[in-house]
Design a protein around this motif. Structure first.
Motif, short mmCIF file in Angstrom:
data_model
loop_
_atom_site.label_atom_id
_atom_site.label_comp_id
_atom_site.label_asym_id
_atom_site.label_seq_id
_atom_site.Cartn_x
_atom_site.Cartn_y
_atom_site.Cartn_z
N THR A 21 0.82 -1.22 0.00
CA THR A 21 0.00 0.00 0.00
C THR A 21 0.85 1.26 0.00
OG1 THR A 21 -0.11 0.01 2.41
CG2 THR A 21 -1.84 -1.18 1.24
N THR A 38 -4.40 1.64 -1.16
CA THR A 38 -4.99 0.90 -0.04
C THR A 38 -6.36 0.34 -0.45
OG1 THR A 38 -3.83 2.19 1.63
CG2 THR A 38 -5.86 1.09 2.32
N THR A 53 -8.00 -8.84 7.61
CA THR A 53 -6.91 -7.97 7.18
C THR A 53 -6.26 -7.32 8.39
OG1 THR A 53 -8.12 -5.85 6.98
CG2 THR A 53 -8.23 -7.39 5.10
N ASN A 55 -3.53 -3.93 9.19
CA ASN A 55 -2.80 -2.78 8.67
C ASN A 55 -2.00 -2.18 9.82
OD1 ASN A 55 -1.90 -0.42 7.42
ND2 ASN A 55 -3.80 -0.17 6.26
N ASN A 57 0.05 0.27 10.01
CA ASN A 57 0.58 1.54 9.50
C ASN A 57 -0.14 2.72 10.13
OD1 ASN A 57 2.47 0.58 7.41
ND2 ASN A 57 0.62 -0.25 6.45
N HIS A 80 -11.44 -6.50 10.04
CA HIS A 80 -10.29 -5.63 9.86
C HIS A 80 -9.64 -5.24 11.18
CE1 HIS A 80 -11.39 -5.26 5.67
NE2 HIS A 80 -12.59 -4.80 5.99
N ALA A 82 -6.11 -2.89 12.87
CA ALA A 82 -5.04 -1.94 12.62
C ALA A 82 -4.41 -1.54 13.95
CB ALA A 82 -5.56 -0.71 11.88
#
Length: 399
Positions: A21, A38, A53, A55, A57, A80, A82
């Motif tokens: 990404t 992304t 998923t 992420n 970041n 998701h 993160a």
């Protein structure tokens, strides 16, 4: 899995894929990115069948298109995660700040919030992120000259939580994203202030508890109802079904029964159309009661009863899935116009295992005196509880 080298992931048997990404611009970690990269990555995850998923970041921007991609894929079943961020702040970095993404904070090996970890009222979970043994880029470009390095950050806590979600889905792929999140919430190890808090969210994700709750025990119970049982034929009649009088939805809620966890079960007209020995006689209630107190119902749900005495799930064939943790329980079975019975002994219901409990035989002890009626060589539930109040009356308006 254990090859004595390095470390092993949280969900080592699941498949993983990486999507780029951003593009690094220096050895210090600087990078460039576009929102479309992304979005493309999230949508690509859908095409390969990904269900989880992560992420790790911190974006320096927000994007309506990224948020839409997260929302749409979550609605389609993708969960998701993160990283919450490493600013020691009461804030969540983007994209963990999105409502459709589960933000994960970092804790130490003692269970304390890592000194660098962000925290917030919108935090979802916490996971280990301090002193993590992780794979490293080989040679000089890596943290050291080996293939592994000790690292820290919410970037490592977040994939830990995502791995637990992957384990849950590997156990039951039919779960929706919301259901997976509920499993993680309900089974997380509570840390800090009791219940949800801004430091740990719902708590430390607990892989064993989460997977165990999904890999629920199954019960294959057998009972006979005195009313429809034919001693000569050895089967119960299915007159209610053949006359269209067995509803597709369980009838007990309307009768005032309060389910523990279960309730509201629905079958199909196709199931009720099955004939022969496996034809459905009626609905019954299956209860799991505390091993310490048989009067306490821990879990109950509606199930279906076949002519041959098998208590089956809503598909009319399978053993009954019990949506509770494995353990030892008393089993009780009830019907809307027969007296219920409860096993005198406890049964150990293991995860995924099918436990057979035959209540048609005198060898299976139940509470009470003459709690079942002898019918030939078998035992059946007493008929006559027409008002579903646990009483039989031989005279009067309710007999």
């Amino acid at each position: 899995i254990n090859n004595t080298i390095g470390t092993v992931g949280v969900a080592p048997g699941t498949r993983s894929a990486s999507a780029r990404t951003m593009i690094g611009t220096s050895s210090s970690g600087a990078w460039n990115s576009q929102a479309s990269w992304t979005v493309a990555s999230i949508n690509w995850a859908t095409t390969i069948g990904a269900r989880v998923t992560n992420n790790s970041n911190f974006y320096g921007f927000t994007s309506a298109t990224i948020e839409t991609a997260y929302i749409n894929t979550r609605n389609a079943g993708m969960v998701h995660f993160a990283s919450a961020g490493n600013n020691s702040a009461n804030a969540l970095t983007y994209p963990s700040s999105l409502p459709s993404v589960n933000a994960v904070s970092s804790i130490t090996r003692t269970g304390a919030l890592s000194s660098f970890s962000n925290f917030n009222a919108n935090l979802s979970y916490s996971a280990p992120g301090t002193s993590i043994n992780s794979t490293d880029r080989s040679g000089a470009p890596g943290y050291n000259t080996g293939d592994y390095a000790i690292v820290q950050g919410t970037s490592f806590a977040s994939p830990y939580a995502a791995g637990v979600a992957a384990l849950v889905l590997s156990a039951d792929p039919t779960l929706t994203a919301i259901e997976v999140e509920q499993v993680l919430e309900n089974t997380a190890t509570d840390l800090g202030t009791a219940g949800f808090d801004n430091t740990y969210g719902f708590g430390l994700v607990n892989a064993f508890a989460a997977v165990s709750s999904v890999l629920a025990p199954f019960v294959h119970a057998r009972i006979l109802l005195e009313g429809p049982y034919d001693v000569l034929g050895g089967l119960m009649n299915d007159a209610l079904r053949s006359q269209g009088l067995v509803p597709t939805a369980e009838p007990f809620t309307a009768l005032g029964y309060l389910f523990a966890v279960g309730g509201g079960e629905i079958t199909t007209t196709n199931v009720l159309g099955i004939s022969g020995n496996n034809a459905i006689v009626d609905w019954v209630i299956l209860e799991l009661r505390s091993a310490q107190n048989a009067g306490q119902v821990v879990y109950s749900r509606a199930a279906l009863l076949q002519r041959d005495g098998d208590v089956v799930d809503l598909d009319g064939i399978s053993p009954v899935r019990c949506g509770t943790l494995p353990g030892s329980y008393h089993l009780a079975l009830r019907h809307r116009n027969h007296l219920g019975i409860c096993t005198a002994g406890t049964w150990n219901l293991g995860p995924v295992q099918v436990t057979t409990i035959d209540l048609t035989t005198a060898q299976t002890a139940v509470f009470g005196t003459d709690a079942r009626k002898p019918v030939g060589n078998f035992r059946a539930l007493w008929a006559g509880d027409v008002t579903f109040n646990n009483q039989l009356k031989y005279a009067g308006s309710a007999n």
